[in-house]
Design a protein around this motif. Structure first.
Motif, short mmCIF file in Angstrom:
data_model
loop_
_atom_site.label_atom_id
_atom_site.label_comp_id
_atom_site.label_asym_id
_atom_site.label_seq_id
_atom_site.Cartn_x
_atom_site.Cartn_y
_atom_site.Cartn_z
N ASP B 11 0.82 -1.22 0.00
CA ASP B 11 0.00 0.00 0.00
C ASP B 11 0.85 1.27 0.00
O ASP B 11 0.39 2.34 0.38
CB ASP B 11 -0.93 0.01 1.23
CG ASP B 11 -2.08 -0.98 1.09
OD1 ASP B 11 -2.49 -1.55 2.11
OD2 ASP B 11 -2.53 -1.18 -0.05
N ALA B 12 2.13 1.12 -0.41
CA ALA B 12 3.05 2.26 -0.33
C ALA B 12 2.60 3.45 -1.15
O ALA B 12 2.91 4.59 -0.83
CB ALA B 12 4.45 1.83 -0.78
N THR B 13 1.84 3.19 -2.24
CA THR B 13 1.42 4.32 -3.08
C THR B 13 -0.03 4.69 -2.83
O THR B 13 -0.60 5.53 -3.50
CB THR B 13 1.57 3.97 -4.58
OG1 THR B 13 0.76 2.82 -4.87
CG2 THR B 13 3.00 3.69 -4.94
N THR B 14 -0.65 4.04 -1.84
CA THR B 14 -2.06 4.35 -1.57
C THR B 14 -2.27 4.68 -0.09
O THR B 14 -2.07 5.81 0.33
CB THR B 14 -2.97 3.16 -1.99
OG1 THR B 14 -2.50 1.95 -1.38
CG2 THR B 14 -2.96 2.98 -3.51
N ASP B 15 -2.64 3.69 0.69
CA ASP B 15 -3.05 3.96 2.08
C ASP B 15 -1.96 4.61 2.94
O ASP B 15 -2.27 5.40 3.81
CB ASP B 15 -3.47 2.65 2.77
CG ASP B 15 -4.71 2.06 2.13
OD1 ASP B 15 -5.12 0.94 2.52
OD2 ASP B 15 -5.27 2.71 1.23
N LYS B 17 0.92 6.18 1.73
CA LYS B 17 1.86 6.95 0.91
C LYS B 17 2.36 8.20 1.64
O LYS B 17 3.42 8.74 1.31
CB LYS B 17 1.23 7.33 -0.43
CG LYS B 17 0.13 8.34 -0.36
CD LYS B 17 -0.41 8.61 -1.76
CE LYS B 17 -1.53 9.63 -1.67
NZ LYS B 17 -2.28 9.74 -2.91
N GLU B 18 1.58 8.69 2.62
CA GLU B 18 2.00 9.89 3.34
C GLU B 18 3.22 9.66 4.23
O GLU B 18 3.78 10.62 4.79
CB GLU B 18 0.84 10.43 4.19
CG GLU B 18 -0.36 10.88 3.37
CD GLU B 18 -0.09 12.11 2.52
OE1 GLU B 18 0.82 12.89 2.88
OE2 GLU B 18 -0.75 12.28 1.48
N TYR B 20 5.99 8.36 3.09
CA TYR B 20 7.21 8.45 2.27
C TYR B 20 7.89 9.82 2.30
O TYR B 20 9.11 9.91 2.43
CB TYR B 20 6.88 8.05 0.81
CG TYR B 20 8.05 8.28 -0.10
CD1 TYR B 20 8.13 9.42 -0.91
CD2 TYR B 20 9.12 7.38 -0.13
CE1 TYR B 20 9.23 9.64 -1.71
CE2 TYR B 20 10.22 7.62 -0.94
CZ TYR B 20 10.26 8.74 -1.72
OH TYR B 20 11.36 8.98 -2.52
N PRO B 21 7.14 10.94 2.16
CA PRO B 21 7.80 12.25 2.03
C PRO B 21 8.83 12.56 3.13
O PRO B 21 9.90 13.10 2.83
CB PRO B 21 6.63 13.24 2.09
CG PRO B 21 5.48 12.48 1.52
CD PRO B 21 5.67 11.09 2.01
N LEU B 35 6.52 -3.52 -3.98
CA LEU B 35 5.07 -3.50 -3.77
C LEU B 35 4.46 -4.89 -3.53
O LEU B 35 3.25 -5.01 -3.38
CB LEU B 35 4.37 -2.85 -4.98
CG LEU B 35 4.72 -1.38 -5.19
CD1 LEU B 35 4.05 -0.87 -6.46
CD2 LEU B 35 4.30 -0.53 -4.01
N LYS B 145 3.18 11.08 10.31
CA LYS B 145 3.80 10.95 8.98
C LYS B 145 5.27 10.57 9.08
O LYS B 145 5.87 10.17 8.10
CB LYS B 145 3.67 12.28 8.23
CG LYS B 145 2.25 12.60 7.83
CD LYS B 145 2.19 13.91 7.08
CE LYS B 145 0.76 14.24 6.72
NZ LYS B 145 0.64 15.49 5.97
#
Lengths: 619, 163
Positions: B11-15, B17-18, B20-21, B35, B145
């Motif tokens: 879910d790294a690009t969805t649930d 993803k916040e 990562y920054p 993934l 985050k």
């Protein structure tokens, strides 16, 4: 054979030897004087012993009290001259328990006329006793009813039956009890009897029986019984089993209420999501100018192309601030950490497209970087940096945040579309078993399909999928529940749109809905075809995709969420309307490897439904 | 030189993803993302990472062996716990939960380089006592985050202490 006393005649021995019940004679100590073949089988004794008196009947008794009672019984028999029946004796034979019935009387010495022992008949009813005990323990009520003097009375029943009707609490004996008193009223019993007499089957299965226990409690049971008849086919009674479903019935009602409550909650969520859809549009407008207004917000490449310029602009704006770090008062402008951070941000913003490993992470990362820049800029005291340079940095940061937020809003809108359908679909599934029965109506197939397509137009538009519809026989009709049929079509259509892939070179993906009619089998065929995610062959062959809550292993492709109920519910609805759903998924390019699921597939769901004059009432 | 870190999370690009920054902006780490478990294992075997953060409920990817393990668990992510299976397979290959066979496990792979970020709450003890992995965080609604960044920092710090 050993010598036997004259009191047991040879004729007796010859006649009794082959009898199917055990015959024996013992002396007053219980030692055998004689036993026949059947007794030898029951007690596992040698058929022709050297000396019968080597064996004693008393040695087989399981309980010492039975042995003691034997003497007492023998004495009583001698005094009264009567034969004794002793039922339910437990014998230990070869390490196993056998249940034996013994019927015996005294033997007298013909000359002295004194009692020298007794003879009897043994019946082995072990199997019957084991079955009877098993019946006592089974978790259903077993009963036998017989007609006696014009009344129906309970002739036999097990423990579960006695407990179910609380005979133990009332202290009444169920044996001989008139069965009508267990019914809710004599009138209801009369109706039951009338129904019974009108039925020609001997076995009645699965009938619901609402009864009263002996303490006045109401219970609901399911009964299965067989009517017993005599040789003239007259009813003599019945034998049956009964299961108390009162708790199940309460539970079922509670589940129904819960399903209705869940349905109401889901309806609320669905309404809320619809409202959110309406709110998001004006919010998006307020963030104008909107680079995604052309409908490209789903394209990862387009999003990243759009973000390139503003991120580079912000990087440039930050770089214009960095020379102020060389000034002697740099520490009065910002802390060392903030200066280092700005330097890092400038570099990261410029190289973000290369450095961020996954494109989908770029918008949220750029947003955070722009936010961080803005926070640092807001810490700079007035006049410390040339006004225009600071203003540009803040404007560029705000602009980047705006564009990233726009992308997030479009993403949210898309998610809301999907969630709204999932929740409506889930609500339909949960409440389908508890809704009031709806009347069947004559439904026009064209109207059904057009309604389904209209409901999903916004979703398709959001996903940039073109919906094509081809109806060959617009006047055909189906008998059914309109709401359910639309739900079934929508579920298939929603999946087709959801699992479509964008084709870079060719343009918008499409989903084709086609309707045709076969005169031979008089079935209406509706197919839903899409280009995109494959359904693996094993999931089709093993019927997995129609199992409740099953999500195909490729269904999470690119973050596509779902409940796994859409296809299950669709098939249930279609089957309940006398139809069927089939599916085929093949590589889009002929000749491609059918197991290479990384390539696009064409998937076709086909519904067949009987047209209206063909269909029997199957609902 | 940035510190190489691997995050195996479907879910790294969805649930999530916040998360990562903050890692990217920190600038110290070169974060690679896998993934699914096939991708994750391939990356583990191809290169050394100073920290590896693993989700427990993972997609199998396209490796037939992982797909088979997933099928045996009824195609259920929650039941399959492929992330846990991966951890046992690389850290304790002889264990019965190490269902994936790996011919050669790189020498750098040790429990102190791994951490778990997952929805499950009940695996902490098994991971700590059974696998020797003390770094464990549960995904909860509204989590900070900086959670991923903190996990990475904790793994790196634990290694420094041991050194």
């Amino acid at each position: 054979m050993a010598k036997i006393k004259d009191s047991i005649s040879d004729r007796f021995i010859i006649n009794s030897n082959d009898l199917p019940l055990g015959v024996y004679a013992v002396n007053l100590e219980g030692k055998f004087l004689y036993y026949n073949k059947r007794t030898a089988e029951i007690l596992e004794l040698p058929e022709h012993p050297e000396d019968f008196s080597d064996y004693s009947i008393v040695s087989f008794y399981k309980y010492p009290e039975d042995r003691a009672k034997l003497q007492e019984d023998t004495k009583r028999s001698m005094e009264t001259g009567t034969w004794l029946e002793r039922r339910g004796l437990e014998f230990i034979v070869g390490g196993k328990v056998k249940f034996v019935s013994d019927y015996c009387g005294t033997i007298r010495d013909p000359e002295a006329k004194s009692v020298i022992g007794y003879s009897g008949y043994l019946v082995d009813f072990t199997n019957e006793e084991l079955y009877r005990r098993m019946l006592e323990d089974v978790p259903v009520g077993f009963y036998v009813v017989e007609k006696e003097n014009g009344k129906e009375v309970i002739r036999d029943c097990n423990r579960q039956f006695r407990e179910m009707f609380e005979f133990d609490k009332s202290g009444e004996d169920p044996i001989g009890f008139e069965i009508w008193k267990l019914h809710q009223s004599k009138q209801e019993y009369g109706e039951f009897r009338k129904k019974l007499e009108s039925i020609h089957d001997n076995a009645i299965l699965g009938r619901i029986f609402n009864a009263n226990t002996r303490t006045g409690k109401s219970i609901q049971t399911v009964i299965n019984f067989r009517i017993r008849k005599d040789i003239h086919q007259g009813e003599i009674g019945r034998i049956g089993v009964m299961r108390d479903i009162t708790k199940e019935d309460i539970l079922r009602k509670q589940m129904q209420e819960l399903a209705m409550d869940i349905g109401r909650v889901l309806h609320g969520y669905s309404s809320m999501l619809l409202s959110l859809q309406y709110i998001i549009d004006p919010i998006i407008k307020s963030y104008a100018p909107d680079p995604f207004a052309g409908g490209e917000s789903h394209s990862v490449d387009f999003v990243n192309d759009t973000l390139d310029k503003p991120s580079k602009h912000l990087a440039s704006a930050i770089k214009k601030m960095l020379p102020y770090r060389e000034k002697p008062v740099f520490q009065e402008i910002l802390t060392k950490n903030d200066w280092n951070k700005l330097e890092d941000l400038a570099r990261q913003l410029e190289k973000s497209r290369d450095d961020i490993p996954l494109d989908k992470l770029r918008p949220s990362t750029l947003r955070e970087m722009a936010q961080c820049t803005l926070e640092i800029c807001n810490r700079i005291k007035r006049g410390m940096i040339q006004r225009e340079i600071l203003k540009q940095a803040k404007l560029r940061a705000s602009d980047l945040i705006r564009i990233c937020l726009l992308q997030a809003l479009y993403e949210s809108k898309s998610t809301i579309f999907q969630m709204e359908h999932e929740i409506r679909s889930l609500r339909g599934y949960v409440t389908s078993g508890v809704r009031d029965e709806e009347p069947l109506t004559s439904c026009n197939i064209k109207e059904l399909l057009n309604t389904s397509v209209t409901h999903l137009e916004e979703f398709a538009k959001d996903r940039q999928v073109e919906l094509k519809i081809d109806i060959r026989n617009p006047n055909l009709r189906i008998e059914g529940i309109e709401r359910d049929l639309i739900r079934a079509f929508e579920n298939l259509l929603h999946n087709a749109i959801k699992y479509s892939w964008k084709r870079k070179d060719i343009g918008l993906p499409w989903v084709q809905v086609s309707q045709s009619y076969n005169r031979d089998d008089e079935l209406i065929y509706i197919s839903v075809v899409n280009w995109g995610v494959a359904i693996p062959w094993d999931e089709i062959v093993n019927d997995l995709i129609f199992q409740p809550c099953y999500r195909g292993r490729l269904s999470s492709d690119r973050g596509r969420k779902g409940t796994g109920l859409g296809l299950t519910h669709a098939r249930e609805i279609i089957q309940s309307h006398g139809g069927e759903i089939t599916v085929e998924s093949r590589p889009a390019k002929y000749g491609s490897d059918p197991r290479d699921y990384t390539k696009p597939f064409i998937t076709t769901f086909t519904i067949s439904l009987p047209r209206i004059h063909q269909r029997e009432n199957r609902l | 030189m940035k510190i190489p870190v691997l995050w195996i999370e479907d879910d790294a690009t969805t649930d999530v993803k916040e998360l990562y920054p903050s890692v990217f902006m920190d600038g110290k780490y070169d974060l690679t993302i896998a993934l699914n478990v096939t991708e994750g294992l391939n990356k583990l075997l191809a290169k050394e990472f100073k920290a590896v953060i693993v989700d427990i409920r993972l997609d199998p990817g396209n490796d037939p062996q992982w797909i088979k393990i997933f099928q045996q668990a009824g195609l259920n992510e929650v039941k399959a716990k492929l992330g846990l299976c991966l951890l046992y397979s690389v850290l304790q290959p002889g264990h019965q939960k190490a269902e994936y066979h790996i011919d050669t496990i790189p020498d750098w792979i040790e429990a102190n380089r791994f951490g778990v970020l997952t929805v499950e709450s009940e695996l902490r003890e098994e991971l700590e006592d059974g696998l020797g992995m003390p770094v464990y965080r549960q995904k909860v609604p509204g989590m900070r985050k900086t959670t991923l960044l903190k996990i990475i920092e904790e793994i790196i710090e634990n290694q420094s202490k041991e050194d």
